[in-house]
Design a protein around this motif. Structure first.
Motif, PDB file in Angstrom:
ATOM      1  N   VAL A 247       0.861  -1.184   0.000  1.00 58.66           N
ATOM      2  CA  VAL A 247       0.000   0.000   0.000  1.00 58.66           C
ATOM      3  C   VAL A 247       0.894   1.230   0.000  1.00 58.66           C
ATOM      4  O   VAL A 247       1.806   1.342   0.826  1.00 58.66           O
ATOM      5  CB  VAL A 247      -0.928   0.031   1.231  1.00 58.66           C
ATOM      6  CG1 VAL A 247      -1.826   1.261   1.183  1.00 58.66           C
ATOM      7  CG2 VAL A 247      -1.764  -1.228   1.313  1.00 58.66           C
ATOM      8  N   ASP A 248       0.660   2.147  -0.951  1.00 56.73           N
ATOM      9  CA  ASP A 248       1.342   3.438  -0.929  1.00 56.73           C
ATOM     10  C   ASP A 248       0.331   4.524  -1.287  1.00 56.73           C
ATOM     11  O   ASP A 248      -0.876   4.274  -1.313  1.00 56.73           O
ATOM     12  CB  ASP A 248       2.560   3.450  -1.861  1.00 56.73           C
ATOM     13  CG  ASP A 248       2.206   3.141  -3.313  1.00 56.73           C
ATOM     14  OD1 ASP A 248       1.070   3.469  -3.734  1.00 56.73           O
ATOM     15  OD2 ASP A 248       3.046   2.580  -4.039  1.00 56.73           O
ATOM     16  N   GLN A 249       0.810   5.723  -1.563  1.00 55.62           N
ATOM     17  CA  GLN A 249      -0.096   6.842  -1.827  1.00 55.62           C
ATOM     18  C   GLN A 249      -0.874   6.678  -3.127  1.00 55.62           C
ATOM     19  O   GLN A 249      -1.923   7.300  -3.309  1.00 55.62           O
ATOM     20  CB  GLN A 249       0.700   8.148  -1.875  1.00 55.62           C
ATOM     21  CG  GLN A 249       1.216   8.612  -0.521  1.00 55.62           C
ATOM     22  CD  GLN A 249       1.939   9.934  -0.624  1.00 55.62           C
ATOM     23  OE1 GLN A 249       2.715  10.171  -1.543  1.00 55.62           O
ATOM     24  NE2 GLN A 249       1.684  10.813   0.324  1.00 55.62           N
ATOM     25  N   ASN A 250      -0.381   5.852  -4.034  1.00 58.99           N
ATOM     26  CA  ASN A 250      -0.979   5.763  -5.365  1.00 58.99           C
ATOM     27  C   ASN A 250      -1.802   4.511  -5.604  1.00 58.99           C
ATOM     28  O   ASN A 250      -2.673   4.500  -6.466  1.00 58.99           O
ATOM     29  CB  ASN A 250       0.121   5.844  -6.433  1.00 58.99           C
ATOM     30  CG  ASN A 250       0.891   7.149  -6.363  1.00 58.99           C
ATOM     31  OD1 ASN A 250       0.303   8.210  -6.176  1.00 58.99           O
ATOM     32  ND2 ASN A 250       2.206   7.061  -6.487  1.00 58.99           N
ATOM     33  N   LYS A 251      -1.539   3.448  -4.852  1.00 62.47           N
ATOM     34  CA  LYS A 251      -2.227   2.197  -5.172  1.00 62.47           C
ATOM     35  C   LYS A 251      -2.156   1.225  -4.013  1.00 62.47           C
ATOM     36  O   LYS A 251      -1.360   1.381  -3.071  1.00 62.47           O
ATOM     37  CB  LYS A 251      -1.605   1.549  -6.416  1.00 62.47           C
ATOM     38  CG  LYS A 251      -0.158   1.113  -6.240  1.00 62.47           C
ATOM     39  CD  LYS A 251       0.412   0.532  -7.511  1.00 62.47           C
ATOM     40  CE  LYS A 251       1.842   0.048  -7.355  1.00 62.47           C
ATOM     41  NZ  LYS A 251       2.770   1.113  -6.961  1.00 62.47           N
ATOM     42  N   LEU A 252      -3.001   0.205  -4.116  1.00 61.40           N
ATOM     43  CA  LEU A 252      -2.953  -0.980  -3.264  1.00 61.40           C
ATOM     44  C   LEU A 252      -2.807  -2.174  -4.192  1.00 61.40           C
ATOM     45  O   LEU A 252      -3.575  -2.316  -5.151  1.00 61.40           O
ATOM     46  CB  LEU A 252      -4.221  -1.106  -2.421  1.00 61.40           C
ATOM     47  CG  LEU A 252      -4.324  -2.305  -1.469  1.00 61.40           C
ATOM     48  CD1 LEU A 252      -5.200  -1.941  -0.270  1.00 61.40           C
ATOM     49  CD2 LEU A 252      -4.914  -3.541  -2.150  1.00 61.40           C
ATOM     50  N   SER A 253      -1.821  -3.028  -3.927  1.00 68.12           N
ATOM     51  CA  SER A 253      -1.597  -4.163  -4.815  1.00 68.12           C
ATOM     52  C   SER A 253      -1.316  -5.417  -4.011  1.00 68.12           C
ATOM     53  O   SER A 253      -0.830  -5.359  -2.880  1.00 68.12           O
ATOM     54  CB  SER A 253      -0.421  -3.892  -5.764  1.00 68.12           C
ATOM     55  OG  SER A 253       0.789  -3.748  -5.037  1.00 68.12           O
ATOM     56  N   THR A 254      -1.652  -6.551  -4.619  1.00 73.62           N
ATOM     57  CA  THR A 254      -1.369  -7.857  -4.042  1.00 73.62           C
ATOM     58  C   THR A 254      -0.476  -8.621  -5.011  1.00 73.62           C
ATOM     59  O   THR A 254      -0.795  -8.721  -6.198  1.00 73.62           O
ATOM     60  CB  THR A 254      -2.667  -8.643  -3.797  1.00 73.62           C
ATOM     61  OG1 THR A 254      -3.494  -7.898  -2.900  1.00 73.62           O
ATOM     62  CG2 THR A 254      -2.376  -9.991  -3.178  1.00 73.62           C
ATOM     63  N   GLU A 255       0.634  -9.144  -4.489  1.00 75.48           N
ATOM     64  CA  GLU A 255       1.578  -9.878  -5.325  1.00 75.48           C
ATOM     65  C   GLU A 255       1.709 -11.308  -4.825  1.00 75.48           C
ATOM     66  O   GLU A 255       1.665 -11.566  -3.620  1.00 75.48           O
ATOM     67  CB  GLU A 255       2.953  -9.207  -5.303  1.00 75.48           C
ATOM     68  CG  GLU A 255       2.975  -7.806  -5.879  1.00 75.48           C
ATOM     69  CD  GLU A 255       4.370  -7.195  -5.843  1.00 75.48           C
ATOM     70  OE1 GLU A 255       5.306  -7.913  -5.425  1.00 75.48           O
ATOM     71  OE2 GLU A 255       4.523  -6.027  -6.220  1.00 75.48           O
ATOM     72  N   ILE A 256       1.881 -12.222  -5.756  1.00 73.01           N
ATOM     73  CA  ILE A 256       2.187 -13.615  -5.440  1.00 73.01           C
ATOM     74  C   ILE A 256       3.442 -13.982  -6.215  1.00 73.01           C
ATOM     75  O   ILE A 256       3.451 -13.941  -7.452  1.00 73.01           O
ATOM     76  CB  ILE A 256       1.022 -14.549  -5.800  1.00 73.01           C
ATOM     77  CG1 ILE A 256      -0.216 -14.195  -4.967  1.00 73.01           C
ATOM     78  CG2 ILE A 256       1.415 -16.006  -5.570  1.00 73.01           C
ATOM     79  CD1 ILE A 256      -1.424 -15.048  -5.266  1.00 73.01           C
ATOM     80  N   GLN A 257       4.510 -14.270  -5.456  1.00 74.83           N
ATOM     81  CA  GLN A 257       5.812 -14.599  -6.037  1.00 74.83           C
ATOM     82  C   GLN A 257       6.245 -13.545  -7.054  1.00 74.83           C
ATOM     83  O   GLN A 257       6.720 -13.850  -8.144  1.00 74.83           O
ATOM     84  CB  GLN A 257       5.771 -15.991  -6.672  1.00 74.83           C
ATOM     85  CG  GLN A 257       5.533 -17.100  -5.650  1.00 74.83           C
ATOM     86  CD  GLN A 257       5.512 -18.478  -6.263  1.00 74.83           C
ATOM     87  OE1 GLN A 257       5.411 -18.620  -7.475  1.00 74.83           O
ATOM     88  NE2 GLN A 257       5.611 -19.501  -5.426  1.00 74.83           N
TER      89      GLN A 257
END
Length: 579
Positions: A247-257
């Motif tokens: 999570v940062d000021q520009n986006k929320l992301s989920t990563e797998i490997q």
């Protein structure tokens, strides 16, 4: 004893013993000897005096402490200068009455000591309170070195230390300033702020009623790849070498490997299996959706029906002359009974015949004509369509079935959804099982057919009323209820029908909720007295008839179907409407 009285000729000794024998090596043990022996004090040419040996020892040793050997010291002693003990000191209690200096002041120095309970602070010095712990400190404590505690430690004030190694509980009611590491195998409870320049290791729980300031990471003790990491305007949560949420000021992301699987940008746009967004939702890869709704031409949401195994079929059937009724087989078997519309065709210009269809199943239907087919030039053009609100891949076509009842020559049929413009409409009639007002039945019997409520007002005498739909709390089919405005009949679960109630002239004595009826009305006793809703008889046919029909008055939302005479039986109207 020598007889020479000159002092200069007296024998000289090296130790004071009152019972000394000048000829013996050790003194005797006579307890009264100190009082019998005199000690001579002389000053040449000035004066001569004497003192008993007992008083001499008292004057010399009464206020003195021996530097060697065993000694019992009694009475109060005051040390005005620094006192250093180089061996073990056994002390029952220490009280500093000055409230300053090394003990009660800022520096308490010592490598070891044996105290049952040690209290540091003015409250203990004044005896206003007693120590409750092995080490009980009033006020702030600052420890510049290591603190190792096997038991519990409690601080009412602030707490500053380099390293903490605690296998017991650590309770701090003020701030804790730690310049080194924190090692805690039990609970750590701090009501103020915790500041640590080093690492923190907690085998127990950490409770804080204030903020917890972290410079970098919170790492799992058994797996350094599982952590919560804080950056400038960002935070990351990772579980092993697999899932990571950023999570940062520009986006929320989920990563797998290392691959982005889910992303929401600062505008609220969503991407799946992509590092960037496009439109409100971007999906890269396969998507499985149970129901999909899109915006229709007038802005309303409409469900998209995907082509499946029950796709529509169009076919033509040649009719062999000499019969009035034919069974028409579908080219395929449907999953459920389809909507059917048909057209009679004769390329030779033969007699115009009227017909109805009936007994539609998943594999066939019946068609009945008003007269025998005179020759073999007739064929039946048929389209069978799945019963969906919208046709396959279209939002401008609607196929549906509508029930009409006896008693009229004109019926208004509304489309499930309005069109942008008047559509093209095709209709086919399906005969429906109809009821007669004289069907057998026992007074009080009732049943529901579509939106019609049938009630046996007497034995073998039926009346009916048409209900309007309303959503109410769930019930069982046939349940009834009422209020001052409506009489309700449950059709299925939360779907109910309602009949309007108006004031009645009925004046019989009754209790709230009583229901009665006759051949004209259903009566309900409400909180406002008797109210009524009408019921009526209906025309019914003695023998099956086929009545000519046509449609008219097509608008964006409805059309009208017209019959050559009053209907005496019920029908399902199969409708296909396309713009």
């Amino acid at each position: 004893m020598p007889t020479d009285n000159r002092i200069s000729t007296l024998p000289e000794i090296n130790a004071l013993y009152s019972d000394i024998d000048l000829t013996a090596l050790t003194p005797t043990a006579d307890p009264n000897a100190d009082s019998e022996v005199l000690f001579l004090i002389t000053k040449s040419g000035f004066k001569n005096e004497k003192i008993t040996f007992k008083n001499l020892k008292s004057s010399l040793l009464g206020n003195s402490v021996s530097l060697s050997g065993d000694q019992t010291i009694s009475g109060q002693k005051t040390f005005t200068d620094i006192c250093t003990f180089e061996d073990t000191v056994f002390i029952n209690e220490i009280v500093d009455t000055t409230y300053s200096g090394d003990i009660s002041g800022h520096n308490f120095i010592g490598s070891t000591g044996y105290f049952k309970k040690l209290g540091i602070g003015s409250g203990f010095a004044s005896r206003a309170r007693q120590p409750e712990y092995d080490l009980h400190v009033e006020g702030d404590v600052f420890i510049d070195g290591d603190l190792n505690a096997l038991g519990s430690i409690s601080f009412d004030g602030g707490f500053g230390i380099n390293d903490i190694n605690a296998s017991g509980d650590l309770l701090v009611h003020g701030d804790a300033h730690i310049s080194g590491n924190i090692y805690a195998s039990s609970d750590l409870n701090i009501s103020g702020n915790i500041e640590s320049d080093g690492s923190g290791f907690f085998d127990g729980d950490l409770y804080t009623s204030g903020d917890l300031h972290i410079g970098n990471k919170i790492i799992h003790a058994d797996n350094e790849e599982t952590y919560l990491e804080f950056g400038i305007d960002s935070i990351s949560m990772r579980a092993g070498d697999g899932l990571q949420i950023n999570v940062d000021q520009n986006k929320l992301s989920t990563e797998i490997q290392g691959q982005t699987k889910f992303l929401i940008d600062q505008d609220g746009k969503i991407a799946i299996n992509s590092n960037s967004t496009q439109g409100e939702l971007l999906v890269s890869g396969d998507a499985y959706i149970e129901k999909l709704y899109v915006t229709g031409e007038k802005g309303e949401f409409q469900q998209v029906h995907i082509r499946g195994y029950d796709e529509s079929v169009n076919f033509s059937t040649n009719l062999i002359s000499g019969r009035k009724t034919y069974e028409i087989d579908f080219p395929k078997t449907f999953g459920s009974a389809p909507v059917v519309y048909t057209t009679l065709r004769n390329d030779q210009g033969g007699e115009v015949l009227f017909f109805n269809i009936s007994e539609i199943t998943t594999s066939s239907f019946l068609v009945s004509f008003n007269d025998i087919i005179p020759d073999n030039n007739y064929s039946l053009e048929t389209k069978a369509h799945t019963q969906e609100e919208f046709s396959v891949h279209q939002t401008t076509s609607q196929s549906f079935r509508h029930q009409i009842i006896e008693g009229s020559t004109e019926y208004l049929i509304n489309f499930p959804s309005s069109f942008a413009k008047p559509p093209v409409v095709s209709v086919t009639l399906e005969s429906k099982v109809s009821f007669s007002p004289t069907d057998s039945g026992t007074k009080g019997d009732s049943f529901i057919d579509g939106w019609e409520y049938y009630l046996a007002t007497n034995n073998n005498t039926w009346r009916r009323a048409t209900m309007a739909e309303v959503i109410r709390p769930a019930g069982n089919s046939g349940d009834t209820d009422f209020d001052i405005n409506f009489y309700y009949i449950c059709i299925d679960s939360t779907v109910w029908g309602k009949l309007p109630l108006v004031a009645s002239s009925k004046s019989d004595a009754a209790s709230l909720g009583d229901v009665s009826y006759d051949n004209s009305y259903i009566y309900v006793f409400t909180s406002e007295g008797w109210k009524e809703t009408p019921v009526a008889t209906w025309p019914s046919e003695i023998a099956s008839q086929i009545i000519p029909h046509m449609i008219s008055n097509i608008t964006e939302s409805s059309f009208q179907i017209n019959f050559g005479s009053q209907l005496t039986s019920q029908y399902f109207v199969h409708i296909l409407a396309s713009r």
